[in-house]
Design a protein around this motif. Structure first.
Motif, short mmCIF file in Angstrom:
data_model
loop_
_atom_site.label_atom_id
_atom_site.label_comp_id
_atom_site.label_asym_id
_atom_site.label_seq_id
_atom_site.Cartn_x
_atom_site.Cartn_y
_atom_site.Cartn_z
N ALA A 237 0.84 -1.21 0.06
CA ALA A 237 -0.02 -0.09 -0.03
C ALA A 237 0.77 1.33 0.07
O ALA A 237 1.86 1.21 0.56
CB ALA A 237 -0.83 0.02 1.06
N ALA A 238 0.42 2.13 -0.61
CA ALA A 238 1.36 3.30 -0.66
C ALA A 238 1.31 4.19 0.60
O ALA A 238 0.36 4.36 1.31
CB ALA A 238 0.46 4.61 -1.63
N GLY A 239 2.60 4.56 0.90
CA GLY A 239 2.62 5.03 2.15
C GLY A 239 3.19 4.19 3.26
O GLY A 239 3.30 4.49 4.46
N ALA A 240 3.01 2.89 3.09
CA ALA A 240 3.26 1.89 4.14
C ALA A 240 4.87 2.14 4.62
O ALA A 240 5.80 2.31 3.60
CB ALA A 240 3.07 0.51 3.62
N LYS A 241 5.11 1.54 5.83
CA LYS A 241 6.39 1.79 6.21
C LYS A 241 7.26 0.35 6.17
O LYS A 241 6.63 -0.70 6.42
CB LYS A 241 6.37 1.90 7.66
N TYR B 28 9.77 -6.08 4.30
CA TYR B 28 8.73 -6.42 5.43
C TYR B 28 7.95 -4.91 5.29
O TYR B 28 8.74 -3.78 5.21
CB TYR B 28 9.43 -6.44 6.71
N VAL B 29 6.86 -5.03 5.82
CA VAL B 29 5.81 -4.05 6.03
C VAL B 29 5.71 -4.07 7.48
O VAL B 29 5.24 -5.24 8.15
CB VAL B 29 4.42 -4.14 5.26
N LEU B 30 5.92 -3.06 8.35
CA LEU B 30 5.63 -2.75 9.44
C LEU B 30 4.13 -2.44 9.71
O LEU B 30 3.73 -1.27 9.30
CB LEU B 30 6.41 -1.52 10.05
N GLN B 31 3.36 -3.32 10.26
CA GLN B 31 1.91 -3.04 10.52
C GLN B 31 1.52 -2.12 11.31
O GLN B 31 2.18 -1.64 12.43
CB GLN B 31 1.37 -4.31 11.24
#
Length: 374
Positions: free
Chosen positions: A97-101, A366-369
């Motif tokens: 997703a756009a802007g995901a860390k 990884y994506v930080l939730q």
């Protein structure tokens, strides 16, 4: 007569299929047994890829025969999918997703950048290529095992070349200083600030250890582990000696016992080490990513203990077999990245283009939730 022969043949194949299923069940049970308590269980678990492959062949056989007996291997395949996924993984590219860390982590056993190899011009050039490859990799976090740095060497001053040159934060735990006054150990390099750090020492071993660093990733803290567990202590010469001894019963038994002793010693040591590691991980107040050289295949007590509490990045986001050992034994995946629930792996790569060490590097993204709103 023909019908009787078909009936006998079917009973024989069904019996063999049943024995394979029992072998799988025994192997799965043995994955739960600490090698220090009953070391033969480790060897039985180690054999699991064989019955899993045989069960798949039985699945194809009964399908081709259009027999209802396909239910037996099919049930094992479905309910045992998690174990098949340890052999080979199939994943498709995921969109973030756009802007995901996000966070990319590279792990690599550098084999001391081949510093102990008898050098000619080409070997020095290979070492320099390896160091440059690591230094210029775009990963946010770089975890290195068998890391080697010699401040007095223009070639092997790796702290400067990987850390200082690219303004990375670093944590280097030195296991020992060699006769060239070079430091050897385990390291973490980070583009983000390291706010805390520490070392987990595995008993009397001065080489094998895990280090950890709490990294501030744009306001979120992630605990990163770089681990190097007990080596298998099996060299290519040991494998060659065993193969060459085939046909000579006495010599083969001698070489076989030598390999078995080395494997047993490694199974027991790594079983104890992973328990120490997990004790520390359970106390972490932050999401964790643990990467490194585990020196054990996915069908081992070591891997199984990690997989019961954490997700594996290769299984979640990788494809293919993912072999990481660059040596005489093919298809071994002994380097891994595990992570906790607050993260999600969306890409995994084994870097076969970097074949200068006895391990291939691995990297995962990884994506930080997002944190839950209070």
């Amino acid at each position: 007569m023909a019908a009787s022969f078909r009936s006998i043949r079917r009973r024989v194949w069904l019996t063999l299929n049943t024995l394979v299923v029992l072998w799988i069940l025994l192997g799965v049970l043995c994955l739960q047994v600490p090698p220090a308590e009953f070391w033969p269980a480790a060897f039985i678990a180690f054999s699991l890829p064989a019955p899993l492959a045989l069960n798949f062949l039985f699945l194809l056989y009964w399908l081709l025969r259009r027999s209802w007996l396909v239910v037996l291997p099919l049930s094992v395949f479905i309910f045992g999918w998690g174990y098949y996924a340890r052999l080979a993984s199939i994943n498709f590219e995921e969109e973030v997703a756009a802007g995901a860390k996000t966070l990319q982590v590279l792990s690599f056993n550098t084999h001391v950048f081949n510093a102990y190899t008898n050098h000619d011009g080409s070997e020095i050039e290979a070492s320099m290529d390896m160091i440059e490859w690591v230094a210029t990799h775009p990963a946010d976090i770089i975890c290195l095992q068998e890391f080697y740095s010699n401040r007095g060497s223009s070639t092997y001053n790796t702290i400067s070349k990987i850390g200082n040159r690219y303004n990375r934060y670093r944590f280097f735990s030195v296991s020992y200083v060699d006769r060239n006054k070079a430091d050897v150990g385990t390291a973490i390099f980070s583009k983000y600030p390291i706010v805390n750090k520490g070392v987990i020492r595995f008993g009397e071993s001065h080489v094998n250890r895990a280090i950890w660093a709490d990294v501030d990733v744009k306001g979120d803290t992630v605990r990163i582990y770089s681990a190097h567990l007990q080596s298998m202590s099996i060299k290519s010469q040991d494998i060659e000696n065993t193969y060459s001894a085939i046909g000579n019963e006495e010599s083969f038994k001698k070489e076989g016992r030598n390999l078995a002793r080395r494997l047993k010693r490694g199974f027991v040591a790594r079983g104890n080490q992973v328990e120490l590691l997990l004790e520390h991980i359970r106390e972490s107040p932050y999401p964790v990513i643990i990467s490194g050289d585990f020196n054990d295949i996915p069908f081992s007590y070591t891997y199984n203990e990690m997989a019961e509490e954490l997700k594996n990045a290769f299984v979640a986001a990788g494809s293919g077999i993912g072999a990481t050992y660059n040596g005489p034994l093919p298809f071994l995946r002994i380097d891994n990245q595990f992570y906790s629930e607050a993260l999600q792996a969306y890409d995994f790569e084994t870097h076969y283009e970097m074949g200068l060490s006895d391990h291939f590097p691995i990297s995962a993204k990884y994506v930080l939730q997002p944190k839950a709103q209070e």
